[in-house]
Motif scaffolding. Sequence first.
Motif, PDB file in Angstrom:
ATOM      1  N   TYR A  38       0.818  -1.221   0.000  1.00 39.73           N
ATOM      2  CA  TYR A  38       0.000   0.000   0.000  1.00 39.73           C
ATOM      3  C   TYR A  38       0.851   1.270   0.000  1.00 39.73           C
TER       4      TYR A  38
ATOM      5  N   ASN B 194     -10.406   0.374  -1.161  1.00 40.25           N
ATOM      6  CA  ASN B 194     -11.782   0.523  -1.686  1.00 40.25           C
ATOM      7  C   ASN B 194     -12.828   0.517  -0.577  1.00 40.25           C
TER       8      ASN B 194
ATOM      9  N   SER C  29     -13.851   3.021   1.170  1.00 36.39           N
ATOM     10  CA  SER C  29     -14.598   4.281   1.339  1.00 36.39           C
ATOM     11  C   SER C  29     -16.081   4.096   1.041  1.00 36.39           C
TER      12      SER C  29
ATOM     13  N   TRP D  37      -7.461  10.503   8.019  1.00 43.74           N
ATOM     14  CA  TRP D  37      -7.856  11.709   7.271  1.00 43.74           C
ATOM     15  C   TRP D  37      -9.381  11.854   7.277  1.00 43.74           C
TER      16      TRP D  37
ATOM     17  N   GLY E 282     -11.501  17.663   0.627  1.00 45.13           N
ATOM     18  CA  GLY E 282     -10.677  17.324  -0.547  1.00 45.13           C
ATOM     19  C   GLY E 282     -10.698  18.441  -1.579  1.00 45.13           C
TER      20      GLY E 282
HETATM   21  C1  LIG Z   1     -11.433  16.360  -4.456  1.00 46.36           C
HETATM   22  C2  LIG Z   1     -11.555  15.161  -3.548  1.00 46.36           C
HETATM   23  C3  LIG Z   1     -12.802  14.698  -3.162  1.00 46.36           C
HETATM   24  C4  LIG Z   1     -12.925  13.591  -2.309  1.00 46.36           C
HETATM   25  N1  LIG Z   1     -14.185  13.144  -1.969  1.00 46.36           N
HETATM   26  C5  LIG Z   1     -14.304  12.073  -1.142  1.00 46.36           C
HETATM   27  C6  LIG Z   1     -15.586  11.577  -0.783  1.00 46.36           C
HETATM   28  O1  LIG Z   1     -16.630  12.135  -1.156  1.00 46.36           O
HETATM   29  N2  LIG Z   1     -15.657  10.460  -0.002  1.00 46.36           N
HETATM   30  C7  LIG Z   1     -14.517   9.839   0.469  1.00 46.36           C
HETATM   31  O2  LIG Z   1     -14.632   8.833   1.185  1.00 46.36           O
HETATM   32  N3  LIG Z   1     -13.305  10.306   0.175  1.00 46.36           N
HETATM   33  C8  LIG Z   1     -13.145  11.383  -0.638  1.00 46.36           C
HETATM   34  N4  LIG Z   1     -11.900  11.822  -0.969  1.00 46.36           N
HETATM   35  C9  LIG Z   1     -10.717  11.184  -0.342  1.00 46.36           C
HETATM   36  C10 LIG Z   1     -10.120   9.964  -1.075  1.00 46.36           C
HETATM   37  O3  LIG Z   1      -9.975  10.236  -2.441  1.00 46.36           O
HETATM   38  C11 LIG Z   1     -10.941   8.689  -0.894  1.00 46.36           C
HETATM   39  O4  LIG Z   1     -11.235   8.497   0.462  1.00 46.36           O
HETATM   40  C12 LIG Z   1     -10.182   7.460  -1.401  1.00 46.36           C
HETATM   41  O5  LIG Z   1      -9.904   7.592  -2.780  1.00 46.36           O
HETATM   42  C13 LIG Z   1     -11.009   6.226  -1.159  1.00 46.36           C
HETATM   43  O6  LIG Z   1     -10.397   5.081  -1.702  1.00 46.36           O
HETATM   44  P1  LIG Z   1      -9.954   3.885  -0.768  1.00 46.36           P
HETATM   45  O7  LIG Z   1     -11.065   3.498   0.132  1.00 46.36           O
HETATM   46  O8  LIG Z   1      -9.409   2.831  -1.671  1.00 46.36           O
HETATM   47  O9  LIG Z   1      -8.806   4.584   0.076  1.00 46.36           O
HETATM   48  P2  LIG Z   1      -7.573   3.989   0.911  1.00 46.36           P
HETATM   49  O10 LIG Z   1      -6.340   4.609   0.347  1.00 46.36           O
HETATM   50  O11 LIG Z   1      -7.634   2.528   1.000  1.00 46.36           O
HETATM   51  O12 LIG Z   1      -7.769   4.660   2.341  1.00 46.36           O
HETATM   52  C14 LIG Z   1      -8.519   4.027   3.390  1.00 46.36           C
HETATM   53  C15 LIG Z   1      -9.592   4.967   3.884  1.00 46.36           C
HETATM   54  O13 LIG Z   1      -8.993   6.156   4.389  1.00 46.36           O
HETATM   55  C16 LIG Z   1      -9.841   7.277   4.145  1.00 46.36           C
HETATM   56  N5  LIG Z   1      -9.119   8.234   3.306  1.00 46.36           N
HETATM   57  C17 LIG Z   1      -8.085   8.004   2.488  1.00 46.36           C
HETATM   58  N6  LIG Z   1      -7.658   9.156   1.914  1.00 46.36           N
HETATM   59  C18 LIG Z   1      -8.474  10.128   2.372  1.00 46.36           C
HETATM   60  C19 LIG Z   1      -8.554  11.541   2.165  1.00 46.36           C
HETATM   61  N7  LIG Z   1      -7.696  12.183   1.353  1.00 46.36           N
HETATM   62  N8  LIG Z   1      -9.514  12.233   2.794  1.00 46.36           N
HETATM   63  C20 LIG Z   1     -10.384  11.618   3.639  1.00 46.36           C
HETATM   64  N9  LIG Z   1     -10.353  10.285   3.890  1.00 46.36           N
HETATM   65  C21 LIG Z   1      -9.396   9.555   3.264  1.00 46.36           C
HETATM   66  C22 LIG Z   1     -11.051   6.750   3.406  1.00 46.36           C
HETATM   67  O14 LIG Z   1     -12.074   6.511   4.341  1.00 46.36           O
HETATM   68  C23 LIG Z   1     -10.534   5.460   2.803  1.00 46.36           C
HETATM   69  O15 LIG Z   1     -11.539   4.518   2.539  1.00 46.36           O
HETATM   70  C24 LIG Z   1     -11.749  12.939  -1.829  1.00 46.36           C
HETATM   71  C25 LIG Z   1     -10.495  13.412  -2.222  1.00 46.36           C
HETATM   72  C26 LIG Z   1     -10.394  14.506  -3.068  1.00 46.36           C
HETATM   73  C27 LIG Z   1      -9.022  14.979  -3.488  1.00 46.36           C
END
Ligand SMILES: Cc1cc2nc3c(=O)[nH]c(=O)nc-3n(C[C@H](O)[C@H](O)[C@H](O)COP(=O)(O)OP(=O)(O)OC[C@H]3O[C@@H](n4cnc5c(N)ncnc54)[C@H](O)[C@@H]3O)c2cc1C
Length: 473
Positions: A231, A245, A247, A282, A387
């Motif tokens: 990761y 994934n 989220s 985050w 974000g």
């Molecule tokens: C413009 C913009 C809009 C976004 N809108 C959303 C949204 O509506 N919903 C959302 O869940 N996330 C949002 N994010 C944050 C992030 O992009 C997603 O959480 C992430 O892509 C989810 O994929 P993952 O579960 O595989 O993440 P992983 O990398 O596996 O991370 C694990 C968990 O950590 C949290 N996380 C990770 N990165 C972030 C971050 N930058 N901000 C907040 N939490 C984070 C999430 O809950 C995520 O599921 C946004 C980011 C940007 C730049």
Amino acid sequence: MAEANMIAPDEAPILVWLRRDLRLRDNPALSAAAATGRPVVVVFIRDPLFDALGAAHKWRFGLGLDHFAARLRQLGNRLILRSGSALDVLRDIIGETGATTIYWNRAYDPDGIARDTEVKASFASQDIDVESFSGNLLQEPWKTTTKTGGHFKVYSPFWRALSVQAIAAPLAPPAQLRLVGNVPRSEDLAQWDLGAEMRRGAAVVAQHLLLGEEAAQARLDQFLDTVLPEYGEGRDFPARALTSNLSEPLAYGEISARQIWHQTLLRYPHGEAEKFLKELAWRDFAWHLTFHDPHIQTGCWRREWDRFQWEDRADDPRLIAWQQGRTGVDLVDAGMRELYATGRMHNRVRMIVASYLTKHLRMHWRFGQQWFADTLVDWDAASNAMGWQWVAGCGPDAAPYFRVFNPDTQQQKFDGQNTYCRHWLGTNSGFEEAVPLSWKTSRPLNPIVSLPEGRAQALAALEAFKTAEHPAT
Ligand SMILES: Cc1cc2nc3c(=O)[nH]c(=O)nc-3n(C[C@H](O)[C@H](O)[C@H](O)COP(=O)(O)OP(=O)(O)OC[C@H]3O[C@@H](n4cnc5c(N)ncnc54)[C@H](O)[C@@H]3O)c2cc1C
């Protein structure tokens, strides 16, 4: 109420008001209700706040409710669906069942807090016990404080303060949930037609969903077993699928952040998973900000940025080209197409599409926030607002405004083999089947705003803003 008055106090039903917590495991409100041994009425309310949700999110919420209703039936209980104002519906069900207690897991958005406060105040005078629980975050937003008792505005010290706290251990699912004798009537989920605004996209997006508590748990197990070791190094590469994934299920409470936290630490107790846990935190930081600075939801967190000369026309053809993946910039269009066809977008690509919209096109970040709210299945009010403002430069802990992501350089760095772009810009991605018939799908040969020109204009607009805000400097 006549029948209700005859119920012995230790037999009076407990009402559990379900919201973003569609799970049996680690659901404090549900577990507390089950532990009393009294009958439990589980209700979901389609109130005006629910109706205001975006198209993809509302549709996916409906699938989650359907799935959770089946889980409850396995436990011998029923999910009661009602529409109307929360207060009216709760009053009606109390009248019908003789419930004397209401439990729920807390919301932290300003509208949700206002609604819940009104409900609490109204029942306080009616001998109804109302209790709310901590179920959706690692830690309550008011519990992580600076040394002087204030709230955090920057992520790194927030993380340091959060990570040394004891995060509550997840709860086991209730073994049983007694059904009330006179089960209240439920509305029909199919009649709610929650997918009405999805047009033909739903069939395509459905192929990418991670739906329900069991699927979320299985994904977490698989992620911890096989993906997590890569990761830290791989999470920025959109074609490599090295993120969790999670989220999406987190957005509906099909898994809790605390479950993810504790299972990760159980498996990786020596700091090997810190990068992942920091990302998870985050999400808590985003809710910490929304709780303490609720204006982040609707305006610039740095208030002076409300005076920035954003392009502000909702019918601007450049905005529509961005939404439909037709800017002519490969990585931006690939990301926007991934979003429309799957309801998700890789985090690195979210930053790049957001930067192109707010910097190269100088469109107000609110348009991006709204488009994501309408199309993301993992929409989270706090993470989305944070974000967007982080990228636009007007949020806390923001990337400085003068940092303008160059999508071509980012593509060379994070999609060097062109795998991600080739897939989403090709004809077999599902995107063309998902979009409304009124959309154009052909892309221009050249970017609608070239990267050097957009960057120069963004920097010039910043200079003009700084001069207007601080004429003497
Ligand atoms: C413009 C913009 C809009 C976004 N809108 C959303 C949204 O509506 N919903 C959302 O869940 N996330 C949002 N994010 C944050 C992030 O992009 C997603 O959480 C992430 O892509 C989810 O994929 P993952 O579960 O595989 O993440 P992983 O990398 O596996 O991370 C694990 C968990 O950590 C949290 N996380 C990770 N990165 C972030 C971050 N930058 N901000 C907040 N939490 C984070 C999430 O809950 C995520 O599921 C946004 C980011 C940007 C730049």
